[in-house]
Design a protein around this motif. Structure first.
Motif, PDB file in Angstrom:
ATOM      1  N   PRO A  58      40.579  49.856  35.725  1.00  0.00           N
ATOM      2  CA  PRO A  58      41.213  48.811  36.540  1.00  0.00           C
ATOM      3  C   PRO A  58      40.383  47.532  36.532  1.00  0.00           C
ATOM      4  O   PRO A  58      39.200  47.523  36.157  1.00  0.00           O
ATOM      5  CB  PRO A  58      41.257  49.440  37.936  1.00  0.00           C
ATOM      6  N   ASP A  59      40.995  46.461  36.968  1.00  0.00           N
ATOM      7  CA  ASP A  59      40.348  45.154  36.968  1.00  0.00           C
ATOM      8  C   ASP A  59      39.064  45.162  37.807  1.00  0.00           C
ATOM      9  O   ASP A  59      38.082  44.492  37.465  1.00  0.00           O
ATOM     10  CB  ASP A  59      41.329  44.113  37.495  1.00  0.00           C
ATOM     11  N   GLU A  60      39.066  45.933  38.899  1.00  0.00           N
ATOM     12  CA  GLU A  60      37.898  45.962  39.784  1.00  0.00           C
ATOM     13  C   GLU A  60      36.656  46.488  39.084  1.00  0.00           C
ATOM     14  O   GLU A  60      35.524  46.233  39.522  1.00  0.00           O
ATOM     15  CB  GLU A  60      38.200  46.846  41.014  1.00  0.00           C
ATOM     16  N   TRP A  61      36.840  47.209  38.001  1.00  0.00           N
ATOM     17  CA  TRP A  61      35.718  47.791  37.258  1.00  0.00           C
ATOM     18  C   TRP A  61      34.746  46.719  36.783  1.00  0.00           C
ATOM     19  O   TRP A  61      33.543  46.966  36.671  1.00  0.00           O
ATOM     20  CB  TRP A  61      36.297  48.568  36.078  1.00  0.00           C
ATOM     21  N   ALA A  62      35.249  45.523  36.479  1.00  0.00           N
ATOM     22  CA  ALA A  62      34.404  44.446  35.960  1.00  0.00           C
ATOM     23  C   ALA A  62      33.905  43.508  37.053  1.00  0.00           C
ATOM     24  O   ALA A  62      33.249  42.510  36.755  1.00  0.00           O
ATOM     25  CB  ALA A  62      35.170  43.634  34.910  1.00  0.00           C
ATOM     26  N   ARG A  63      34.178  43.836  38.302  1.00  0.00           N
ATOM     27  CA  ARG A  63      33.750  42.970  39.397  1.00  0.00           C
ATOM     28  C   ARG A  63      32.403  43.426  39.962  1.00  0.00           C
ATOM     29  O   ARG A  63      31.934  44.525  39.705  1.00  0.00           O
ATOM     30  CB  ARG A  63      34.810  42.939  40.507  1.00  0.00           C
ATOM     31  N   GLU A  64      31.821  42.560  40.783  1.00  0.00           N
ATOM     32  CA  GLU A  64      30.518  42.855  41.372  1.00  0.00           C
ATOM     33  C   GLU A  64      30.592  43.955  42.425  1.00  0.00           C
ATOM     34  O   GLU A  64      29.618  44.638  42.684  1.00  0.00           O
ATOM     35  CB  GLU A  64      29.944  41.585  42.029  1.00  0.00           C
ATOM     36  N   ARG A  65      31.753  44.090  43.071  1.00  0.00           N
ATOM     37  CA  ARG A  65      31.958  45.010  44.183  1.00  0.00           C
ATOM     38  C   ARG A  65      31.028  44.689  45.358  1.00  0.00           C
ATOM     39  O   ARG A  65      30.341  45.558  45.909  1.00  0.00           O
ATOM     40  CB  ARG A  65      31.799  46.464  43.752  1.00  0.00           C
ATOM     41  N   ARG A  66      31.000  43.420  45.725  1.00  0.00           N
ATOM     42  CA  ARG A  66      30.301  43.032  46.940  1.00  0.00           C
ATOM     43  C   ARG A  66      31.160  43.362  48.147  1.00  0.00           C
ATOM     44  O   ARG A  66      32.385  43.295  48.101  1.00  0.00           O
ATOM     45  CB  ARG A  66      29.998  41.537  46.916  1.00  0.00           C
ATOM     46  N   ARG A  67      30.544  43.685  49.244  1.00  0.00           N
ATOM     47  CA  ARG A  67      31.291  44.036  50.450  1.00  0.00           C
ATOM     48  C   ARG A  67      31.728  42.761  51.165  1.00  0.00           C
ATOM     49  O   ARG A  67      30.935  42.106  51.844  1.00  0.00           O
ATOM     50  CB  ARG A  67      30.445  44.901  51.378  1.00  0.00           C
ATOM     51  N   SER A  68      32.995  42.415  51.000  1.00  0.00           N
ATOM     52  CA  SER A  68      33.516  41.198  51.617  1.00  0.00           C
ATOM     53  C   SER A  68      35.019  41.295  51.718  1.00  0.00           C
ATOM     54  O   SER A  68      35.663  41.883  50.859  1.00  0.00           O
ATOM     55  CB  SER A  68      33.125  39.966  50.790  1.00  0.00           C
ATOM     56  N   LEU A  69      35.579  40.724  52.775  1.00  0.00           N
ATOM     57  CA  LEU A  69      37.033  40.679  52.917  1.00  0.00           C
ATOM     58  C   LEU A  69      37.633  39.558  52.092  1.00  0.00           C
ATOM     59  O   LEU A  69      38.838  39.494  51.902  1.00  0.00           O
ATOM     60  CB  LEU A  69      37.403  40.492  54.392  1.00  0.00           C
ATOM     61  N   SER A  70      36.804  38.676  51.587  1.00  0.00           N
ATOM     62  CA  SER A  70      37.283  37.553  50.797  1.00  0.00           C
ATOM     63  C   SER A  70      37.306  37.901  49.321  1.00  0.00           C
ATOM     64  O   SER A  70      36.357  38.480  48.802  1.00  0.00           O
ATOM     65  CB  SER A  70      36.388  36.335  51.018  1.00  0.00           C
ATOM     66  N   THR A  71      38.411  37.539  48.648  1.00  0.00           N
ATOM     67  CA  THR A  71      38.498  37.787  47.208  1.00  0.00           C
ATOM     68  C   THR A  71      37.385  37.061  46.472  1.00  0.00           C
ATOM     69  O   THR A  71      36.807  37.575  45.513  1.00  0.00           O
ATOM     70  CB  THR A  71      39.864  37.317  46.677  1.00  0.00           C
ATOM     71  N   SER A  72      37.043  35.843  46.936  1.00  0.00           N
ATOM     72  CA  SER A  72      35.990  35.082  46.275  1.00  0.00           C
ATOM     73  C   SER A  72      34.632  35.730  46.454  1.00  0.00           C
ATOM     74  O   SER A  72      33.688  35.418  45.741  1.00  0.00           O
ATOM     75  CB  SER A  72      35.956  33.661  46.836  1.00  0.00           C
ATOM     76  N   GLY A  73      34.525  36.653  47.429  1.00  0.00           N
ATOM     77  CA  GLY A  73      33.260  37.337  47.641  1.00  0.00           C
ATOM     78  C   GLY A  73      33.077  38.520  46.718  1.00  0.00           C
ATOM     79  O   GLY A  73      32.058  39.198  46.788  1.00  0.00           O
TER      80      GLY A  73
END
Length: 596
Positions: free
Chosen positions: A447-462
Motif C-alpha cells: 500500500p501507499d503507506e508503506w513508503a511513508r515515514e509513519r509519523r504519529r500525527s492526525l495531519s496528512t502533512s505530518g
C-alpha cells in the motif's frame, strides 16, 4: 438416522476442545503484515468503510459487498474507542489496532459457526456427526486462513450455518420457531455475502418435506411457516442492510455491476484458464482437503439411498452452487466458503457410518468363526462390546485421516503468518540503506503507506513520504512505446501491461535508481508471457542492467518457488512457504542519472 451416538458427557468436552482449537488456529498469526495491510480487499472495503461511516453517516455508499460485517465493525469500533472522534483518531494514529480488532471479530464469528455446525449435525444426525463436522471445519484450510483477514467470507459462515440449523429444525420438527430461525439466518447471511442466498434451497427442501410428510392437512402450517421465514429473512436483511431499500437505486446499480464483473470473461492476467468448475473442484482438495471432499461425495450418495428427503436438504445446494459459480468468469478458492458447512456434514456422516459398518463386519466375522456352541454364544454375547471397541478404533483412524491434511496446513499457516512479511523485511532494509528522499520505483505489491515515514500525527502533512515514490499506477507507455508526457491512471490488474524496457532508461534519466519488484506482480506476466511480451522484456532488461542489492524470500531454505496463482501466491498453502509475502528483489541502477 442414528449412528454410534456419543453421550452428552463426552460430546460437550469434545465440542469445547474443537471450539478452543478452532479459535486458536484462527487467532494464531492474526497480526500478519501489520502495521501494513497487504490484502487489497481487506484494505479497501470493510474496516475503511466502517471508519468512514463516522464521517458521512450509515449509508455505506457501496453495495458491491453487502454491509452487515461493515456495520458490525462500525459499532464495535464505536464501543472500543468511545465514538466517532475516538475511532477516527485511533485510525489515524494506529490503524493496525482497528484491523486487529476486525480480524479477531472474523475469527470469533468463524468459531461461532463451528458451534452452530455442531448443533446442526446433532439435530440432523447425532452428536457424533455434529462434533466431527465441526472438527473438519475447525481445521480446514480455507476457513482458517481467511479468519485472519477482516473480510466477509468467514463471518458469513455464522448466519449461514444458523440458516442450516433452522432448516434442520423445519425438517425434523416443523415448528414455527424453526422457520423463524432459518429466515433470520438467511437474511443476515445474504446481508453479509450475496452468494449465501444458496441456503434458500435447503429451506425450500425442508418445507417441502414437511408438507409431503403431513399431507394436505399440513399445508396450512407449512404455508404459515414459509411466510414467517420469508418475513424474517426480509426483515433481517433490511436491518443489516437498510440502505438496500433507502438507497435502492445505488444498491441495484452496484449489484448489477458486481454481477457483471463476476460473469465477465476472466480478465486478470495470470488467472487460470481451465474453467471455473474444474478450478473449484481442485480448490476443494486443498481448501477442505482430499479426504473430507471425497467423504462428502460418499455421504451425498449414501444419504440419497437411506433418507432421500435429507438428501434433498443437503445435496442440491452445493451442486447448484458449484455449477453456478463455475460458469462465472472469475473464480477464487475462498468463494467456495458458503458450501463448506454442508460438505463437512456429509463428510462426517459418511465417515462415521463407514467406521460403524466396518466394525460391525469385523465383529460378525469373529463371532461366526468359533468352533462350538459355547464359544459362539460367548462370541455373540461379546459381539456388541467388541463392535463398540472396533467402531471406536476404526473411527479414530478414519477421523485422523479426515483431519490430517487440514490440520497440517492450518498449523503451517499459523507458523507462516506469525513471521515477518517479506515486504516488512524489505522496508526495514531500505530504511537502513536507501537515503531519505531517494527516488524509488515500487511495484504495486504494497500500500501507499508503506513508503511513508509513519509519523504519529492526525495531519496528512505530518506523515510525508520517506522516499520519492514513482507513480507506478500511471502508465507512460502508449501503444508499446514510451511517451514521457503521458500519465494515464491504470488499475493494479493492468500494471503489467504498462511495462516496457524503455522504462528503465526513463528511470535512470530521472534518478529513480532503486527498483523494488515483487513476484505477485512479475509472476502474473510470466504465467501468461504471450499476453504481455513487453513486460517480459522489461523484467529481463531490469535483471541485466540492475544490480541486485537485496532479496527477501518467503520460502524455506531449499524450497520454492511456488508457481504464480491467485490462491497459493496469496494464502501460502504450499509447505514451501516460511513467511508471508511475495519474493522481493531490490535492484540498484547505475546508468544515466544513477551513475553518481
Amino acid at each position: 438416522m442414528p449412528t454410534a451416538e456419543i453421550p452428552r458427557r463426552w460430546a460437550w468436552p469434545g465440542l469445547a476442545a474443537v471450539l478452543a482449537g478452532g479459535l486458536a488456529l484462527r487467532l494464531w498469526g492474526i497480526g500478519q503484515g501489520l502495521p501494513y495491510v497487504y490484502n487489497a480487499d481487506e484494505a479497501d472495503h470493510f474496516v475503511l468503510r466502517a471508519v468512514r461511516m463516522f464521517g458521512h453517516g450509515l449509508n455505506p455508499h457501496y453495495f458491491a459487498n453487502p454491509p452487515a460485517f461493515t456495520y458490525l465493525l462500525h459499532f464495535l469500533f464505536a464501543i472500543a474507542y468511545g465514538g466517532g472522534a475516538g475511532v477516527q483518531r485511533a485510525f489515524a494514529l494506529h490503524a493496525q489496532d482497528l484491523y486487529t480488532l476486525a480480524r479477531a471479530s472474523a475469527a470469533v464469528l468463524g468459531t461461532i459457526a463451528l458451534w452452530l455446525l455442531y448443533a446442526t449435525g446433532a439435530r440432523l444426525f447425532d452428536r457424533g456427526v455434529g462434533l466431527l463436522a465441526a472438527a473438519i471445519q475447525a481445521v480446514a484450510f480455507l476457513p482458517v486462513f481467511y479468519a485472519h483477514l477482516a473480510l466477509n467470507d468467514v463471518p458469513t459462515l455464522a448466519p449461514l450455518t444458523l440458516t442450516l440449523l433452522g432448516c434442520a429444525g423445519v425438517l425434523r420438527k416443523g415448528r414455527r420457531r424453526d422457520y423463524l430461525l432459518a429466515g433470520v439466518g438467511l437474511g443476515l447471511a445474504c446481508a453479509s455475502k450475496y452468494t449465501a442466498g444458496i441456503m434458500l434451497l435447503p429451506l425450500a427442501a425442508a418445507a417441502t418435506a414437511r408438507y409431503l410428510d403431513g399431507g394436505p392437512r399440513a399445508g396450512g402450517r407449512v404455508l404459515v411457516g414459509i411466510a414467517l421465514a420469508g418475513a424474517a429473512a426480509l426483515g433481517a436483511f433490511l436491518i443489516a442492510n437498510p440502505y438496500a431499500l433507502l438507497d435502492y437505486g445505488s444498491f441495484h446499480a452496484e449489484l448489477v455491476h458486481q454481477s457483471t464483473l463476476s460473469a465477465e470473461a476472466q480478465g486478470k492476467l495470470g488467472a487460470p484458464r481451465e474453467g471455473g468448475l474444474v478450478y473449484y473442484l481442485w480448490s476443494l482438495t486443498w481448501g477442505l482437503g482430499w479426504a473430507p471432499a471425497l467423504a462428502a461425495l460418499g455421504g451425498a450418495v449414501m444419504i440419497w439411498r437411506r433418507e432421500p428427503r435429507l438428501g434433498w436438504l443437503l445435496v442440491p445446494a452445493p451442486v447448484v452452487f458449484l455449477a453456478f459459480m463455475g460458469l462465472q468468469g472469475r473464480y477464487f478458492g475462498r468463494w467456495l466458503m458458503p458450501i463448506l458447512p454442508v460438505a463437512c456434514l456429509l463428510g462426517a456422516y459418511f465417515t462415521l457410518e463407514l467406521a460403524r459398518a466396518l466394525a460391525g463386519r469385523v465383529a460378525r466375522s469373529r463371532a461366526g468363526g468359533t468352533s462350538d456352541a459355547a464359544p459362539k454364544a460367548r462370541g455373540a454375547r461379546g459381539g456388541p462390546g467388541l463392535g463398540r471397541a472396533l467402531a471406536l478404533a476404526g473411527a479414530v483412524v478414519l477421523v485422523a485421516a479426515l483431519l490430517a491434511q487440514g490440520l497440517l496446513h492450518s498449523v503451517h499457516s499459523g507458523l507462516v503468518l506469525s513471521r515477518a512479511d517479506t515486504r516488512n523485511e524489505t522496508r526495514a532494509w531500505m530504511l537502513a540503506h536507501v537515503p531519505p528522499g531517494s527516488p524509488i520505483v515500487v511495484e504495486p505489491v504494497a500500500p501507499d503507506e508503506w513508503a511513508r515515514e509513519r509519523r504519529r500525527s492526525l495531519s496528512t502533512s505530518g506523515d510525508p513520504y520517506r522516499w520519492n515514490k514513482y507513480p507506478s499506477l500511471r502508465s507512460r507507455i502508449v501503444n508499446g512505446a514510451l511517451t514521457p508526457g503521458a500519465s494515464q491512471p491504470v488499475g493494479i490488474e493492468d500494471y503489467e501491461r504498462t511495462l516496457a524496457p524503455a522504462l528503465i532508461g526513463y528511470y535512470e534519466a530521472h534518478g529513480y535508481c532503486w527498483v523494488v519488484s515483487g513476484s505477485t506482480q512479475s509472476g502474473r506476466a510470466f504465467a501468461d508471457p504471450g499476453a504481455v511480451s513487453q513486460a517480459i522484456a522489461y523484467y529481463r532488461e531490469l535483471a541485466r542492467q540492475g544490480e541486485v542489492v537485496y532479496r527477501a524470500s518467503p520460502y524455506a531454505r531449499g524450497q520454492g518457488p511456488v508457481s504464480f496463482g491467485f490462491d497459493w501466491s496469496f494464502d501460502y498453502y504450499p509447505l514451501a512457504y516460511h513467511r508471508p509475502g511475495p519474493q522481493i528483489t531490490v535492484y540498484r541502477l547505475h546508468r544515466g542519472g544513477c551513475a553518481r
